[in-house]
Scaffold this motif. Structure first.
Motif, PDB file in Angstrom:
ATOM      1  N   ARG A  51       0.829  -1.189   0.000  1.00 32.67           N
ATOM      2  CA  ARG A  51       0.000   0.000   0.000  1.00 32.67           C
ATOM      3  C   ARG A  51       0.869   1.246   0.000  1.00 32.67           C
ATOM      4  N   CYS A  70      -2.577  -0.500  -5.689  1.00 33.61           N
ATOM      5  CA  CYS A  70      -3.998  -0.517  -5.367  1.00 33.61           C
ATOM      6  C   CYS A  70      -4.672  -1.819  -5.779  1.00 33.61           C
ATOM      7  N   ARG A  71      -4.119  -2.453  -6.790  1.00 34.91           N
ATOM      8  CA  ARG A  71      -4.742  -3.692  -7.261  1.00 34.91           C
ATOM      9  C   ARG A  71      -3.771  -4.857  -7.086  1.00 34.91           C
ATOM     10  N   ILE A 115      -5.370  -8.753   3.196  1.00 32.27           N
ATOM     11  CA  ILE A 115      -6.503  -8.011   2.643  1.00 32.27           C
ATOM     12  C   ILE A 115      -6.879  -6.845   3.557  1.00 32.27           C
ATOM     13  N   THR A 165      -6.563  -3.100   2.089  1.00 33.32           N
ATOM     14  CA  THR A 165      -7.780  -2.405   1.649  1.00 33.32           C
ATOM     15  C   THR A 165      -8.374  -1.459   2.686  1.00 33.32           C
ATOM     16  N   ARG A 193     -11.274   2.970  -0.760  1.00 36.02           N
ATOM     17  CA  ARG A 193     -12.269   2.444  -1.681  1.00 36.02           C
ATOM     18  C   ARG A 193     -11.632   1.873  -2.953  1.00 36.02           C
ATOM     19  N   ALA A 203      -8.911   0.267  -3.456  1.00 33.05           N
ATOM     20  CA  ALA A 203      -8.039  -0.915  -3.398  1.00 33.05           C
ATOM     21  C   ALA A 203      -8.851  -2.161  -3.676  1.00 33.05           C
ATOM     22  N   ARG A 204      -8.203  -3.122  -4.337  1.00 29.10           N
ATOM     23  CA  ARG A 204      -8.903  -4.365  -4.653  1.00 29.10           C
ATOM     24  C   ARG A 204      -7.929  -5.540  -4.627  1.00 29.10           C
TER      25      ARG A 204
END
Lengths: 345, 345
Positions: free
Chosen positions: B172, B177-178, B200, B204, B208, B210-211
């Motif tokens: 992060r 982000c992905r 996770i 995340t 919002r 981040a996936r």
DNA sequence: CTGTTAGCGCGTTCAG
DNA sequence: CTGAACGCGCTAACAG
């Protein structure tokens, strides 16, 4: 958390004598009827015979002492796996002692084991000394060595000379004439002498234009990395590490300097560790089956314990694993296909 | 090949009674003079007390049973090294049994050990079942688990959730982000659930955009390699393998397709095996100190054996090893320096 | 085929 | 402080 059941409890419950129970457990000279009664009594009590009492009588521990140079190594792991695979079905278990790569600790461990009541001792040795021999003579316990050999002791070992020859023959066939052998100290008979000599023999035998330089390193990755500059200076077409670890260290150095393997220089090793397949380029190597060494050693030990005629066949197969790190100098064109999963496992 | 010396031989040679010798060996309520006589007699005879006879009386074997899922693994090797490091100075030795990754074999091994007269059992478990608990209750022998945890049993385990969080926070911070998490089945609580969830969460939490996608693989290199295509399709900027092995498999795949790491996509893992440092690019990873786990487990076991108050501190430190396989998306310019020896050891 | 009787080698009372 | 005697739990030798 019941009170521990003894053979006496079983005997009482079954209405027979202790010796009858004992017989049931061992040679079983016992009538079918009582056999059944004892069986049920054992089941009911959950009885299991006391290890120590039994051993005190029989003088057999069904325990094999295993002395290892270190634990955090893949080869040792494989060796142990092999040993376990044959010892266990035979009803034996292993007691492990680690020598931290020290000869004196190794001797201490052997001495220790000799009095711990094991039936035999397996030593993956760092080097067999006179003291080893003396210890062996002083006790009736069979001792079996792996990894090193010596006159007058039992050992199982892979054929380092043959491994060396295998590599020598291969590189020769690939059209190489100038090699550097990055090896370890000659104090190690197996790796330092046999493996190297085998290589030199097969590589140079009967041709004038072949040449092998020698650079000494330690066993580890880093010490090889540090000698890589020296290796490079030799201007050979191929560098042979006495160990995959050594080759990996050199590979890493070449990679950092932008020296292309195998285009500019070839690299090969010994050992066949899985990691050699993951690296780029994947390392061409002579693979040893350490698990098989372990199995052979254990079987040998079992024979020793039963005074069986020991079969002297100690040839552990070697596998040549051709991957990507050696260039074929006899072909005009380079192979074009991308790196593949060949020889991965 | 002398006849085995017993305490009786020593007593005769020293001109004292057997019990005096025994006392000399143990609590030592004995006059200085006889002490000396016994000492010399022992030296002369080379006497060492009989393991089994002693154990038969004292009910203490000074033996710890160790149940391992497999032998040919680096982590197991490290674990054992750690265990040995604290057990040995305490005068204990380990008996090793291997479960071949099978739960039923693991249970059988535990049962076996329970009757072999060991003082305690260390289990590097593949999964703690109800039967494990039952076995534990039925015997007074302390059992200590590593690798897995469970209510109502003693265990030492690294904090997989924290490891996951560590990696999540790092990626992060590096501007990703992905992500794709290439993990194992959720049947493995430690690696399959905790490690993933931790990642996770940290990755995340509270943002919002981040996936995290998930691709399931096995534990081994090859199965990861085979899922790499699937991983690629996720179009993430970074792939996180639940294990270094998994990451290595994916790295290999990318290399073969000419996908540049970390320029085109980043890769990271968990475990901190040395091999991650040898590979190109060197793998960024959360490293576990399995040797320390082993040491903690052994110390815990020792406490259990002496009914000491067991300290519940089971946090095994995690190390973040930043190497070359993750790209910093927050910087405009790429790092230019060549691969280095950073984080090599 | 079975029960009784001796130890295996050591640690541990218990009188002295 | 010390020696004699007992027994840990089991197997083996002996008569029955």
């Amino acid at each position: 958390m019941e009170q521990k059941k003894t053979i006496k409890d079983v005997a009482e419950l079954a209405g027979v004598s202790k010796s009858t129970v004992s017989r049931y457990l061992n040679h079983g000279y016992i009538s079918l009827e009582k056999q059944e009664r004892v069986r049920r009594a054992i089941e009911k009590t959950g009885f299991q015979s006391n290890f120590f009492a039994r051993r005190l009588k029989t003088k057999e521990s069904k325990l094999i002492g295993i002395v290892l140079p270190r634990m955090d190594s893949v080869t040792v792991g494989k060796l142990l796996a092999g040993i376990g695979r044959v010892l266990e079905p035979a009803g034996y278990q292993g007691i492990l002692l680690v020598s931290q790569l020290s000869v004196s600790k190794e001797l201490e461990n052997i001495r220790n084991l000799q009095q711990q009541g094991v039936d035999g001792i397996l030593v993956d040795s760092v080097g067999i000394t006179r003291e080893h021999i003396r210890l062996g003579r002083e006790s009736a316990l069979p001792i079996l060595y792996t990894g090193q050999k010596h006159e007058g002791v039992h050992y199982v070992k892979l054929d380092d000379r043959a491994a060396g020859r295998m590599m020598g023959a291969y590189l020769r066939q690939m059209g190489h004439c100038r090699a550097v052998f990055a090896g370890v100290s000659e104090r190690d008979t197996a790796v330092g002498i046999d493996r190297k000599q085998g290589f030199i023999e097969a590589f140079t035998e009967g041709r004038r234009n072949a040449r092998v330089d020698f650079v000494e390193t330690g066993f580890d990755f880093l010490s090889a990395y540090n000698q890589a500059e020296e290796v490079r200076r030799c201007q050979a077409t191929v560098v042979v590490g006495a160990t995959d670890n050594i080759s990996l260290g050199i590979l890493r150095y070449f990679h950092e300097r932008g020296i292309k393997v195998p285009e500019e220089i070839s690299v090969a090793g010994f050992g066949g560790y899985e990691v050699g397949a993951v690296v780029y380029p994947a390392l061409t190597t002579v693979a040893f089956d350490y698990e098989l060494v372990g199995m052979k050693a254990a079987r040998y030990m079992l024979d020793l314990l039963q005074n069986k005629p020991v079969e002297e066949c100690m040839d552990v197969p070697l596998f040549f694993v051709e991957r990507e790190s050696v260039r074929n100098l006899t072909k005009a064109c380079e192979p074009e296909q991308p790196a593949s999963m060949n020889g991965m496992t």
